[in-house]
Design an enzyme around this catalytic site. Structure first.
Site, short mmCIF file in Angstrom:
data_model
loop_
_atom_site.label_atom_id
_atom_site.label_comp_id
_atom_site.label_asym_id
_atom_site.label_seq_id
_atom_site.Cartn_x
_atom_site.Cartn_y
_atom_site.Cartn_z
N LYS A 86 0.06 -8.18 35.75
CA LYS A 86 0.11 -10.19 35.85
C LYS A 86 -1.01 -9.72 36.26
O LYS A 86 -2.27 -8.66 36.82
CB LYS A 86 0.57 -10.12 36.93
CG LYS A 86 0.53 -9.45 37.72
CD LYS A 86 1.34 -9.76 39.37
CE LYS A 86 2.12 -8.56 40.33
NZ LYS A 86 3.36 -8.52 40.96
N TYR A 115 -32.55 -8.62 51.79
CA TYR A 115 -31.58 -9.68 52.85
C TYR A 115 -32.21 -9.88 53.61
O TYR A 115 -31.07 -8.79 54.95
CB TYR A 115 -30.65 -10.52 52.70
CG TYR A 115 -30.91 -11.65 50.93
CD1 TYR A 115 -31.78 -12.32 50.50
CD2 TYR A 115 -30.12 -11.03 49.37
CE1 TYR A 115 -32.06 -13.00 49.61
CE2 TYR A 115 -30.62 -12.16 48.93
CZ TYR A 115 -30.99 -12.67 48.25
OH TYR A 115 -31.60 -13.35 46.96
C1 LIG Z 1 3.17 -7.15 41.10
C2 LIG Z 1 5.18 -7.27 41.26
C3 LIG Z 1 5.21 -6.16 41.44
C4 LIG Z 1 4.54 -4.64 40.97
O1 LIG Z 1 4.10 -4.36 42.08
P1 LIG Z 1 4.04 -2.89 42.20
O2 LIG Z 1 3.86 -2.77 43.99
O3 LIG Z 1 1.80 -2.86 42.09
O4 LIG Z 1 4.12 -2.07 41.75
C5 LIG Z 1 6.86 -5.77 41.21
N1 LIG Z 1 7.73 -7.19 40.67
C6 LIG Z 1 7.21 -8.35 40.76
C7 LIG Z 1 8.20 -9.46 41.30
C8 LIG Z 1 5.45 -8.38 41.54
O5 LIG Z 1 5.74 -9.33 42.00
#
Ligand SMILES: *Cc1c(COP(=O)(O)O)cnc(C)c1O
Length: 822
Positions: free
Chosen positions: A490, A716
């Protein structure tokens, strides 16, 4: 080497099927991957079994490539057409080793075996550079140093070679003995002892002892003895040692190492004589590697001034293959590794694996030091074998021999020089192709890569595929063989990249991918990813896109379920794969246990849908103080899935574990785990003992260096008032790239020229100023690590009071992504 089929059969003591015919064929190539190299009637395919894949499944593919000779496992029940020649053996890897041992025994010249934690490949390549004027050398390609790589390397020995350089790498106990038997080094080199692969050994000392087994039977072993553990091993092992280092008893005793501009002047004392070398590097690791080479050179009787001249020509090796997006939706494979037929073969193999079904082309220079028609015939043959039909050939020989390529049906575009190419090459030819760019050093192909890539920004997010593979194996080693892996990609792979990474993963035995939104899944499909993909937020507007691209929705509420079922039914779909998300405590998305009865009833009648997996998300798997809550989530999940399993007429997979749970809750792996941030090498404190390697590494470069007087201010708002005359380096990254403003005014730091440099004043939108007053001289163009090897994403997150996920996904899209394979 080439061996007759009858000889091979005799070495393996197997009963060939059919019996060896009178016209005994000479086998010249060994091949363990049917997608790889030089597959023809003179190749032997050895079907190996690894945890990731079984070579026996590729037998017919190899046959289709033209291979007719095979070594297979007796128990595989391999079925091949009648004109195939097969030797069944009990263990195919052992057979591969036996062949290599036989080849090694035919070679009478000296063989140098190199092992240790870091620097094997560099030392090997530099030795090759320094000794090749005097010897015809056979060496391991790239870093072929494993149980498979070593035999393939040794197979390359030819009668005309006068010296061989082979590296040996191990990751666990018991691996060195077979490698020693294959390599049988006459001399040995031990490079550094570091943390790499510590997890595979009971202790660092045992690892050292295991590595040392390579030197059995060596008449000389080269070793730096400044590390106490290495010193003890080297001096007690009974080999004839050529020792060097600061230690007073070293035979080549280091007296000084003085930095002089961009070189290091090293003074050694050997038999009461002072020797001085100028090494064209300033970082410790390169100087150490170069000294190994210098001392071996001395022991090989290279004259001192000749040796010095050759050392000065050593150049930092880019061992790596880089993937970067190019113009017109192309993908460029930049392989700047030394250029010969072997390395070309390897590069073509990578190209083909990554390209999938997309068209490919190659941009190649003249082969260094080869100008015969035969050499170019071979290049043409390799291109044809790898289905490459378009070639831009650069250099006088490419011009001369362009007809050889044309005769093989390759559309060849010859250019006299790199300059000519840059002027005349039609960029449109790149459209949607995967392109290999490989040239001799003299051709300056960096310019080609620079001009053909899509983004020119000097700030680069590098993704290290070798580290990614390592991390994947670390997690895989924590799983039962039957447990699958879903990789969470993702936010475009935690801010990394999109399709390239997905394509790479599908060759690595991953079962599923998951993305947050349909768009991300579409990008993966368009990039040639065919693994099943789960979409966690399926929007009704995206259903048509999803179905068109075989993306599988996560259904988390009756509204989504209803909407998707109606869509599927209306489009005449049956048993379309879907995933059910249960909310056992996260309270984000998902069916709650109270809805289970209704959900079960609904799913038993929904003909258009088929539940592939049922899952839940653990909210605090990383936190020991929340273990009771995690257990409660698991219990609720198990109760719910049991009810579903009883009601549904078909099986489905269950999954709950994210990265933290894989390491901490082995009993919650179920049928599959969902690996996210850990794959990228970012672990939380709870699993810091996993020895993950950082995958994402952010680099920028120095735009300008300035001397600024005490009392002046920088940046800045005049936030940094200088207390002393200072040297300021302005680097090409700012908050618009994702380098957060919280890191200004001494909070953050970057790493360059071997040191940390604090951020001075406010971070600007596109630039940041560093205080480099205390560093060795910095120059415009110097490379700067923002995070990666020396500064972790975790460190940076802590300084910004956030979590590493936010840092990684905050790197903006204008930052160039490069996939690096070492
Ligand atoms: C992001 C996510 C994961 C993975 O999580 P990590 O801590 O990055 O391993 C697993 N399951 C779901 C539903 C997620 O949204």
């Amino acid at each position: 080497m080439s061996l007759h089929w009858s000889t091979i059969q005799a070495i393996l003591q197997g009963q060939p099927i059919p019996p060896v015919p009178a016209a005994d064929i000479l086998i010249s190539h060994l091949c363990t991957d049917s997608r790889a190299v030089a597959a023809d009637g003179y190749s032997l395919f050895v079907a190996l079994r690894t945890p990731q894949r079984d070579g026996h499944t590729y037998l017919m593919h190899a046959y289709a490539q033209g291979i007719r000779h095979f070594v297979v496992a007796t128990d595989a029940g391999a079925q091949l057409p009648p004109d195939a020649h097969v030797v069944p053996v009990p263990h195919t890897l052992t057979a591969l080793h036996q062949l290599a041992i036989a080849v090694r025994q035919l070679f009478a010249g000296p063989v140098i075996g190199i092992t240790g934690s870091n620097g094997k490949t560099i030392v090997k390549e530099w030795l090759h550079q320094v000794l090749s004027p005097d010897y015809s050398i056979c060496r391991s390609p790239r870093s072929y140093n494993s149980q498979v790589g070593v035999p393939l390397s040794v197979w390359q020995l030819q009668p005309q070679h006068g010296l061989a350089l082979f590296e040996a790498g191990i990751s666990t106990m018991g691996e060195m003995e077979p490698l020693q038997r294959i390599i049988q080094p006459t001399w040995g080199i031990f490079v550094t002892l570091g943390a790499a692969h510590d997890e595979g050994f009971p202790s660092r000392a045992r690892k050292l002892l295991e590595k040392w087994k390579l030197f059995e039977g060596c008449s000389k072993v080269f070793c730096r003895i400044d590390d106490a553990m290495v010193h003890a091993q080297a001096t007690t092992s009974g080999v004839l040692l050529v020792s060097w280092g600061f230690a007073p008893e070293a035979q080549y005793r280091l007296l000084h190492m003085d930095l002089q501009g961009h070189t290091t002047v090293v003074t050694l004392l050997h038999k009461q004589v002072e020797l001085k070398f100028v090494i064209p590097f300033t970082d410790e690791a390169s100087v150490e590697n170069a000294l190994h080479v210098a001392i071996v050179g001395l022991e090989m009787q290279v004259a001192l001034d000749t040796l010095q001249q050759r050392l000065l020509t050593l150049h930092a090796l880019t061992m790596r293959l880089e993937w970067v997006k190019g113009l017109h939706h192309s993908l460029l494979l930049n392989d700047s590794y030394s250029y010969d037929l072997t390395s070309l073969q390897i590069a073509l193999h990578h190209l083909r694996q990554q390209a999938g079904h997309q068209p490919m082309m190659a941009i190649l220079s003249d082969l260094p030091a080869q100008d015969t028609a035969q050499a170019y015939e071979e290049v043409a043959g390799l291109l044809v074998q790898h289905h490459i039909r378009v070639l831009a050939g650069i250099g006088p020989n490419m011009l001369t021999y362009s007809h050889l390529f044309a005769a093989r049906g390759i559309a060849v575009h010859p250019f006299a020089s790199t300059h000519d190419f840059l002027l005349r090459f039609h960029r449109q030819l790149l459209a949607h192709t995967t392109v290999l760019i490989k040239g001799g050093r003299a051709f300056g192909f960096e310019k080609i890569v620079q001009q053909l890539q899509q983004l020119q920004h000097q700030t680069v997010l590098e993704l290290h595929l070798t580290a990614l593979a390592h991390n994947l194996n670390v997690y895989r080693s924590r799983l039962q063989a039957s447990t699958g892996i879903m990789v969470m990609l993702k936010a475009f792979g935690y801010g990394s990249t999109d399709a390239e990474l997905g394509r790479w993963l599908q060759h690595r035995g991953v079962q599923y991918l998951a993305v947050a939104y349909a768009d991300e899944g579409v990008a993966l499909r368009q990039g040639g990813v065919h693994l099943p993909i789960m979409v966690m937020n399926p929007d009704p507007d995206s259903f048509a896109q999803m179905v068109a691209h075989r993306l599988e929705p996560e259904l988390y509420s009756f509204e989504v379920l209803q909407a998707f079922e109606e869509f599927a039914t209306a489009h005449g779909l049956t048993a379309y794969p879907v995933h059910l998300k249960l909310d056992t405590g996260m309270h984000r998305l998902g069916f709650v246990p109270e809805q289970l009865a209704a959900l079960t009833e609904k799913m038993t009648t929904a003909q258009a849908l088929r539940v592939m997996t049922v899952f839940t998300h653990l909210v605090a798997a990383e936190a020991p103080e929340q273990d009771a809550f995690t257990q409660a989530q698991a219990s609720a999940f198990e109760a719910c899935t049991q009810a579903l399993a009883q009601a549904l007429p078909y099986p489905f997979l269950r999954h709950a574990a994210n990265t933290a749970a894989i390491a901490r809750h082995p009993h919650l792996h179920y049928d599959m785990v969902r690996l996210g941030i850990g794959l990228f090498g970012v672990a939380n404190a709870a699993d810091s003992n996993l020895n993950l390697q950082p995958v994402s590494r952010l680099y920028t470069t120095v735009a300008q260096v300035k001397q600024v007087a005490a009392g002046q201010s920088v940046g800045y708002g005049r936030k940094a008032l200088l207390q002393r005359p200072s040297t300021i380096a302005t680097v090409r990254i700012g908050y618009a790239d994702g380098y957060r403003r919280q890191l200004g005014n001494g909070v953050g730091f970057m790493y360059l020229n071997g040191h940390q440099a604090p951020v001075l004043g406010n971070v600007c939108m596109d630039m940041t100023m560093l205080d480099v007053t205390d560093l060795p001289p910095v120059q415009p163009g110097d490379r700067v690590e923002v995070f990666g090897e020396h500064i972790s994403v975790n460190d940076l997150a802590r300084l910004c009071h956030t979590i590493p996920y936010e840092i990684m996904t905050g790197i903006s899209r204008r930052v160039k992504r490069v996939l690096v394979e070492e």
